[in-house]
Design an enzyme around this catalytic site. Structure first.
Site, short mmCIF file in Angstrom:
data_model
loop_
_atom_site.label_atom_id
_atom_site.label_comp_id
_atom_site.label_asym_id
_atom_site.label_seq_id
_atom_site.Cartn_x
_atom_site.Cartn_y
_atom_site.Cartn_z
N HIS A 445 0.81 -1.22 0.00
CA HIS A 445 0.00 0.00 0.00
C HIS A 445 0.84 1.28 0.00
O HIS A 445 0.30 2.38 -0.13
CB HIS A 445 -0.93 0.01 1.22
CG HIS A 445 -2.28 0.59 0.93
ND1 HIS A 445 -2.50 1.53 -0.06
CD2 HIS A 445 -3.50 0.39 1.51
CE1 HIS A 445 -3.77 1.87 -0.08
NE2 HIS A 445 -4.41 1.20 0.86
N ARG A 446 2.15 1.16 0.12
CA ARG A 446 3.01 2.34 0.00
C ARG A 446 3.00 2.87 -1.43
O ARG A 446 3.13 4.08 -1.65
CB ARG A 446 4.45 2.01 0.41
CG ARG A 446 4.63 1.68 1.88
CD ARG A 446 6.07 1.28 2.16
NE ARG A 446 6.46 0.09 1.42
CZ ARG A 446 7.69 -0.44 1.46
NH1 ARG A 446 8.63 0.12 2.20
NH2 ARG A 446 7.97 -1.53 0.77
#
Length: 474
Positions: A445-446
């Site tokens: 999710h970065r």
């Protein structure tokens, strides 16, 4: 009078991967006294990534094997001594650290030793010194002899004083077994010399080891068709009420470290979708029966899943990325190196198909078949596992619907392909039996937002529902 001089050269354990620190010796292909040539394979080792065959880089005669099979050796440690003819004497002295010279009385005693002792000596000629290495992990290190062989012309001379120290050897008759079977026996604490071989030409099989480990072993199931990519690892067998300890090393150790690093570094998000794959399964059957992809090319549902994922990545290339912590950059990869998670008896490995996005369906099928065959034989190289960008894990071959896969370190996404089951499904306004699977996509999710991850997963599902989209979306 002329003198031919041989020096001793030490071959050290190389780093056959990317920054590996140790490797386990699985099998020796040579023994003391054998002649070797430049490029000849002398042993097979297991690193944290794969089993690799090591070639010797020079010609000569094997003088000593410093470690036994099963020993774990640090990179840079000498594993075999080779006598090389025609090199200066100084090279022999520098091959290994020299100890103080033995007194003349000791040399004379060695010369008059019993025949049984002579069998394990490494050579004859003037004694220049010897050294003994300290014991290392995985087994004791036998003594290493610095050997200089001298011959005199024209008349042959009597043998000079014995110029070496005893070298630790294994049994004179080694049981015949393949490396994975040897590892299984080691994990179970079984001495292969006590196992009754039932294989062809006296080779010990996996079943033979299990039979020796327990009086009434359960039958070993064969790998189901199409499940070659995911082969269940062999679990150690213990007597009732007895604990079994298995050393954490090799592929298992590397996998554990990588999964911990991934789980606590990359913020994982996993999304799920159920999809009707009836048309895809029909296409798989058609391609199998027609042979359109080529003679001998294997066609499986995994092939269509892989092609669907590659098509989705082509439509959303931002997901084919990696996170560079040091540079604080997101690296958008120029090509898709498609990883296929494979559970082997040595542990989980993830070889990848280089530039898979540029392949046709036939080309992808060929590469996937080659990857499967290589993994089955335990011959996957570190290069085959380096540089992956997106991975597929086929948990469906175990009858599992889906899971929450952990990202392969350095990658942005991994797709889990679950079991295909016949379920009641609403199709054209009616509830009818259809073939259904569950897909799960985990992403970092970065660098992958929920919108991007959802679009990629939805595209894969849409293609598997209507595989003609492989053409219209290409």
């Amino acid at each position: 009078m002329t003198t031919a001089v041989s020096s001793l050269r030490e071959f050290k354990m190389p780093d056959v991967g990317e920054g590996l620190t140790e490797a386990e010796i699985l099998k020796w292909y040579v023994q003391p006294g054998d002649t070797v040539t430049d490029g000849q394979i002398v042993c097979e080792v297991e690193t944290a990534k794969a089993a690799v065959e090591l070639p010797i880089p020079f010609n000569g005669t094997v003088q000593a094997l410093h470690f036994t099979e099963g020993a774990t050796v640090d990179v840079g440690t000498s594993i075999i001594a080779i006598a090389v003819a025609g090199e200066p004497l100084v090279a022999a002295a520098a091959a290994v650290p020299a100890a103080s010279a033995a007194p003349a009385a000791a040399v004379a005693e060695a010369e008059s030793a019993e025949p049984a002792r002579r069998e394990v000596l490494v050579g004859y000629g003037p004694r220049t010194g010897s050294t003994q290495r300290r014991a290392r992990r995985g087994g004791a290190t036998p003594a290493v002899a610095v050997t200089v062989v001298a011959t005199t012309a024209p008349a042959p001379a009597a043998p000079a004083a014995v110029a070496a120290v005893p070298v630790q050897q294994g049994a004179t008759e080694r049981p015949l077994a393949k490396p994975p079977v040897r590892k299984l026996a080691k994990d179970l604490g079984i001495d292969l010399r006590t196992v009754v071989a039932t294989g062809r030409d006296g080779i010990i099989t996996r079943e033979d080891v299990h039979a020796a480990a327990t009086p009434a072993p359960a039958p070993v199931a064969e790998t189901p068709a199409g499940a070659a990519v995911e082969t269940a690892p062999v679990a150690p067998v213990a007597a009732a009420g007895t604990d079994v300890r298995v050393a954490i090393k090799g592929v298992r150790k590397a996998t554990a470290q990588a999964m911990v690093a991934s789980a606590f570094t990359a913020p994982h998000v996993t999304e799920f979708v159920q999809v009707d794959v009836t048309r895809t399964m029909k296409l798989v059957r058609t391609l199998k029966e027609s042979g359109e992809l080529g003679q001998g090319v294997r066609v499986s549902p995994l092939l269509l899943v892989a092609k669907a994922l590659l098509t989705a990545i082509k439509r959303h290339p931002e997901i084919n990325a990696s996170w560079d912590e040091a540079a604080q950059e997101i690296v958008l990869r120029g090509q898709v190196n498609l990883g296929i998670a494979a559970a082997t008896p040595r542990g989980l490995i993830v070889p990848n198909i280089k530039n898979a996005g540029a392949l046709t369906l036939a080309g992808l099928a060929t590469e996937l078949g080659s990857l499967i065959d290589t993994a089955r034989l335990g011959k996957t190289s570190p290069a085959d596992m380096a540089g992956g960008s997106v991975t597929i894990t086929n948990v469906g071959v175990f009858g599992v619907d889906t899971g929450t896969p952990i990202l392969n370190p350095g990658e942005a996404a991994i797709l889990a392909f679950g079991a295909v089951r016949e379920l009641p499904w609403v199709h054209k306004g009616k509830v009818v039996p259809r073939q259904v699977t569950t897909l799960a996509l985990s992403f970092d999710h970065r660098m992958v937002d929920g919108e991007l991850g959802s679009k990629v997963l939805a595209d894969v599902a849409a293609i598997l529902e209507r595989p003609k989209r492989l053409i219209t979306w290409a």
